[in-house]
Scaffold this motif. Structure first.
Motif, PDB file in Angstrom:
ATOM      1  N   HIS A 184     -26.395  22.149  39.241  1.00  0.00           N
ATOM      2  CA  HIS A 184     -25.378  22.272  40.203  1.00  0.00           C
ATOM      3  C   HIS A 184     -24.681  21.025  40.599  1.00  0.00           C
ATOM      4  N   LEU A 185     -25.414  20.179  40.767  1.00  0.00           N
ATOM      5  CA  LEU A 185     -24.987  18.679  41.075  1.00  0.00           C
ATOM      6  C   LEU A 185     -24.076  18.075  39.806  1.00  0.00           C
ATOM      7  N   PRO A 186     -24.625  18.011  38.613  1.00  0.00           N
ATOM      8  CA  PRO A 186     -23.873  17.258  37.476  1.00  0.00           C
ATOM      9  C   PRO A 186     -22.494  17.962  37.416  1.00  0.00           C
ATOM     10  N   TRP A 187     -22.239  19.262  37.473  1.00  0.00           N
ATOM     11  CA  TRP A 187     -20.901  19.698  37.357  1.00  0.00           C
ATOM     12  C   TRP A 187     -20.064  19.024  38.340  1.00  0.00           C
ATOM     13  N   GLN A 188     -20.529  18.909  39.384  1.00  0.00           N
ATOM     14  CA  GLN A 188     -19.675  17.849  40.459  1.00  0.00           C
ATOM     15  C   GLN A 188     -19.231  16.739  39.946  1.00  0.00           C
ATOM     16  N   VAL A 189     -20.299  16.047  39.584  1.00  0.00           N
ATOM     17  CA  VAL A 189     -20.126  14.701  39.289  1.00  0.00           C
ATOM     18  C   VAL A 189     -18.945  14.674  38.111  1.00  0.00           C
ATOM     19  N   TYR A 190     -19.211  15.418  36.806  1.00  0.00           N
ATOM     20  CA  TYR A 190     -18.285  15.385  35.773  1.00  0.00           C
ATOM     21  C   TYR A 190     -16.678  15.615  36.374  1.00  0.00           C
ATOM     22  N   TYR A 191     -16.634  16.391  37.315  1.00  0.00           N
ATOM     23  CA  TYR A 191     -15.280  16.796  37.758  1.00  0.00           C
ATOM     24  C   TYR A 191     -14.769  15.331  38.454  1.00  0.00           C
ATOM     25  N   VAL A 192     -15.691  14.815  39.539  1.00  0.00           N
ATOM     26  CA  VAL A 192     -15.162  13.261  40.027  1.00  0.00           C
ATOM     27  C   VAL A 192     -14.922  12.375  39.050  1.00  0.00           C
ATOM     28  N   SER A 193     -15.707  12.249  37.942  1.00  0.00           N
ATOM     29  CA  SER A 193     -15.579  11.135  37.077  1.00  0.00           C
ATOM     30  C   SER A 193     -14.047  11.385  36.206  1.00  0.00           C
ATOM     31  N   LYS A 194     -13.861  12.535  35.842  1.00  0.00           N
ATOM     32  CA  LYS A 194     -12.623  12.763  35.072  1.00  0.00           C
ATOM     33  C   LYS A 194     -11.235  12.833  36.118  1.00  0.00           C
ATOM     34  N   LEU A 195     -11.396  13.047  37.501  1.00  0.00           N
ATOM     35  CA  LEU A 195     -10.392  12.583  38.166  1.00  0.00           C
ATOM     36  C   LEU A 195     -10.216  11.048  38.521  1.00  0.00           C
ATOM     37  N   TRP A 196     -11.106  10.519  38.548  1.00  0.00           N
ATOM     38  CA  TRP A 196     -11.163   9.034  38.726  1.00  0.00           C
ATOM     39  C   TRP A 196     -10.138   8.500  37.611  1.00  0.00           C
ATOM     40  N   GLN A 197     -10.482   8.764  36.290  1.00  0.00           N
ATOM     41  CA  GLN A 197      -9.692   8.450  35.220  1.00  0.00           C
ATOM     42  C   GLN A 197      -8.287   8.888  35.300  1.00  0.00           C
ATOM     43  N   GLU A 198      -8.039  10.165  35.830  1.00  0.00           N
ATOM     44  CA  GLU A 198      -6.480  10.495  35.921  1.00  0.00           C
ATOM     45  C   GLU A 198      -5.944   9.770  36.881  1.00  0.00           C
ATOM     46  N   VAL A 199      -6.427   9.613  38.123  1.00  0.00           N
ATOM     47  CA  VAL A 199      -5.725   9.031  39.223  1.00  0.00           C
ATOM     48  C   VAL A 199      -5.589   7.373  38.659  1.00  0.00           C
ATOM     49  N   ARG A 255      -0.025  12.416  44.929  1.00  0.00           N
ATOM     50  CA  ARG A 255      -0.215  13.000  46.223  1.00  0.00           C
ATOM     51  C   ARG A 255      -1.423  14.182  45.552  1.00  0.00           C
ATOM     52  N   SER A 256      -1.255  14.986  44.680  1.00  0.00           N
ATOM     53  CA  SER A 256      -2.078  16.118  44.342  1.00  0.00           C
ATOM     54  C   SER A 256      -3.296  15.603  43.844  1.00  0.00           C
ATOM     55  N   LEU A 257      -3.122  14.507  42.939  1.00  0.00           N
ATOM     56  CA  LEU A 257      -4.417  13.997  42.302  1.00  0.00           C
ATOM     57  C   LEU A 257      -5.254  13.349  43.101  1.00  0.00           C
ATOM     58  N   MET A 258      -4.647  12.575  44.285  1.00  0.00           N
ATOM     59  CA  MET A 258      -5.284  11.822  45.263  1.00  0.00           C
ATOM     60  C   MET A 258      -6.244  12.845  46.126  1.00  0.00           C
ATOM     61  N   ARG A 259      -5.644  13.964  46.402  1.00  0.00           N
ATOM     62  CA  ARG A 259      -6.186  14.998  47.211  1.00  0.00           C
ATOM     63  C   ARG A 259      -7.258  15.884  46.626  1.00  0.00           C
ATOM     64  N   GLN A 260      -7.248  16.105  45.263  1.00  0.00           N
ATOM     65  CA  GLN A 260      -8.118  16.563  44.430  1.00  0.00           C
ATOM     66  C   GLN A 260      -9.461  15.729  44.475  1.00  0.00           C
ATOM     67  N   LEU A 261      -9.184  14.477  44.177  1.00  0.00           N
ATOM     68  CA  LEU A 261     -10.136  13.597  44.313  1.00  0.00           C
ATOM     69  C   LEU A 261     -11.072  13.543  45.374  1.00  0.00           C
ATOM     70  N   ARG A 262     -10.466  13.389  46.500  1.00  0.00           N
ATOM     71  CA  ARG A 262     -10.726  13.434  47.603  1.00  0.00           C
ATOM     72  C   ARG A 262     -11.747  14.802  48.102  1.00  0.00           C
ATOM     73  N   VAL A 263     -11.333  15.972  47.640  1.00  0.00           N
ATOM     74  CA  VAL A 263     -11.972  17.132  47.937  1.00  0.00           C
ATOM     75  C   VAL A 263     -13.193  17.058  46.834  1.00  0.00           C
ATOM     76  N   LYS A 264     -13.162  16.914  45.800  1.00  0.00           N
ATOM     77  CA  LYS A 264     -14.511  16.765  44.934  1.00  0.00           C
ATOM     78  C   LYS A 264     -15.216  15.888  45.466  1.00  0.00           C
ATOM     79  N   LEU A 265     -14.958  14.565  45.878  1.00  0.00           N
ATOM     80  CA  LEU A 265     -15.836  13.594  46.404  1.00  0.00           C
ATOM     81  C   LEU A 265     -16.751  14.309  47.483  1.00  0.00           C
ATOM     82  N   ARG A 266     -15.917  14.939  48.619  1.00  0.00           N
ATOM     83  CA  ARG A 266     -16.498  15.609  49.647  1.00  0.00           C
ATOM     84  C   ARG A 266     -17.290  16.755  49.207  1.00  0.00           C
ATOM     85  N   ARG A 267     -16.856  17.873  48.305  1.00  0.00           N
ATOM     86  CA  ARG A 267     -17.859  18.744  47.733  1.00  0.00           C
ATOM     87  C   ARG A 267     -19.149  17.928  47.068  1.00  0.00           C
ATOM     88  N   LEU A 268     -19.013  16.942  46.504  1.00  0.00           N
ATOM     89  CA  LEU A 268     -20.279  16.530  45.812  1.00  0.00           C
ATOM     90  C   LEU A 268     -21.312  15.913  46.898  1.00  0.00           C
TER      91      LEU A 268
END
Length: 426
Positions: free
Chosen positions: A149-164, A171-184
């Protein structure tokens, strides 16, 4: 037990680029090569060349270079991966993996973390990923949360850092990254009893610090959205709040630059890879519960604490208390949505999100009022700013007043649905 960490290379020009990295890291290794391919429904498929490096002097570790293509939904994606396989409960192997990660991510080639199982990666891309299909998933072991369960969230955060970092602080990317970090962070909090406490607190702090970096940007984005809504409501060409919008835009740019200053993709990837390495290497508790038992106990405790919130924070006009309630609700929702085994009903999630949004509106109204007051005080020479600030503050006030009035009734509805869900699932 074996685990894998996968580094997906970005802008890799050819296979030799990855192979040379591996050869420099592991000289004298035994090398074997094979071709792998698999076909799925809807013409999805993968095909890649897999080169395995078995080092002479590192027990329990193998390194693979995968080079090829994924075809998913008629879209062709590159496979340019370095995968490290290791015995996760072998301390020497884990130490060796950490050293390999540091050397790989010190290179000029940029990497993000990815799912090492290509069939599961295809499922993620198709939106039908199921943790239960992972080889490490075991319903009799609560440690499945760490491995699946946890690795799946880590992969999302890693790829969003790359996009940012590549596209800038949209704005949309920063929001997604913040949400994924909080979810993790929320899922890590859920798993905390399975982990060594001191290290768990450390990693919670690391993720919190990353999230807090983005907090100021979020506040300016919310304020600018209100300016945009007010502009649309007036149906006129000229800017309704020109001075305030200009100041907020400038401050948002400064905050975004500060949040991203000094960040390097490979350093962030290393940080997340070390988090995964720690999770995979964590020893199981002496009395490890089954997954369902652990989830029932943890969410049962969470349920009790949520129902105590109105007594713990009774003052509906105290914005600090309401903000704490909102954070606890948000953390619960993020964790619940990350655990499909509990199958939260859509009705409960809608009620929870609605309550969270009401509290968010109240908090944003409070923060925005303080923000524009500071701006007016700091810019006394801009005569129009005081008028614009009053217009801005009054725009959302009616919504905030309505939300505050409806809050007790909405809490009762949510509490009832939460109890119903708890009785069915825990």
């Amino acid at each position: 037990m074996k685990q894998k960490l996968c580094l997906h290379g970005l802008e890799v020009k050819n296979q030799a680029q990855l192979l040379n990295l591996a050869k420099r890291l592991l000289p004298g290794s035994t090398v074997k090569v094979k071709i792998k391919e698999k076909y799925f429904n809807d013409n999805d498929m993968y095909k890649y060349r897999l080169t395995r490096f078995t080092p002479e002097n590192i027990d329990g570790v193998r390194l693979y270079c995968a080079w090829g293509t994924l075809l998913v939904s008629d879209k062709l994606l590159a496979i340019a991966d370095i995968i490290i396989e290791f015995e996760c409960h072998n301390a020497e192997a884990a130490k060796a993996v950490d050293g390999l990660l540091q050397k790989l991510l010190a290179s000029k080639t940029k990497f993000v973390l990815e799912e090492p199982d290509f069939s599961q990666r295809l499922d993620q891309l198709r939106g039908c990923f199921d943790q239960k299909q992972l080889a490490a998933y075991d319903a009799d072991s609560a440690m499945s949360l760490l491995y699946c369960h946890l690795p799946w969230q880590v992969y999302y955060v890693s790829k969003l850092w790359q996009e940012v970092l590549s596209r800038g602080p949209e704005r949309s990317l920063m929001r997604q990254l913040r949400v994924k970090l909080r979810r993790l962070r929320s899922l890590l909090t859920l798993c905390k009893p399975l982990l060594p406490e001191e290290e768990a607190v450390h990693w919670q702090g690391v993720l919190k610090a990353r999230t807090n970096l983005l907090g100021d940007v979020r506040e300016y984005d919310v304020a600018l959205q209100i300016c945009a809504r007010l502009q649309r409501s007036r149906e006129q060409a000229e800017v309704v709040l020109p001075q305030l919008t200009a100041l907020l835009t400038q401050l948002r740019g400064t905050a975004a630059a500060k949040a991203l200053r000094g960040l390097r993709l490979n350093r962030l990837t290393l940080e997340l890879a070390q988090l995964l390495l720690w999770l995979y290497s964590a020893p199981a508790p002496e009395k490890e519960p089954a997954l369902a038992e652990f989830l029932s106990r943890r969410f049962g405790n969470w349920y009790d604490k949520l129902l105590e919130l109105p007594e713990k924070y009774p003052d509906l006009h105290n914005m600090e208390q309401l903000h704490r309630i909102r954070i606890k609700l948000k953390r619960f929702r993020y964790a619940l949505q990350s655990v499909p085994e509990l199958a939260p009903e859509a009705r409960l999630l809608r009620s929870l999100k609605y309550l969270q949004d009401m509290l968010g509106l109240l908090h944003d109204d409070y923060i925005n009022t303080l923000m524009v007051e500071r701006l007016v005080a700091a810019n006394p020479k801009i005569k129009e700013l005081r008028y614009e600030a009053a217009l801005f503050s009054g725009w959302e006030q009616a919504k905030a007043d309505a939300a505050l009035e409806a809050l007790p009734q909405q809490w009762e509805a949510f509490s009832s649905q939460l109890t119903e869900w708890k009785n069915k699932n825990l």
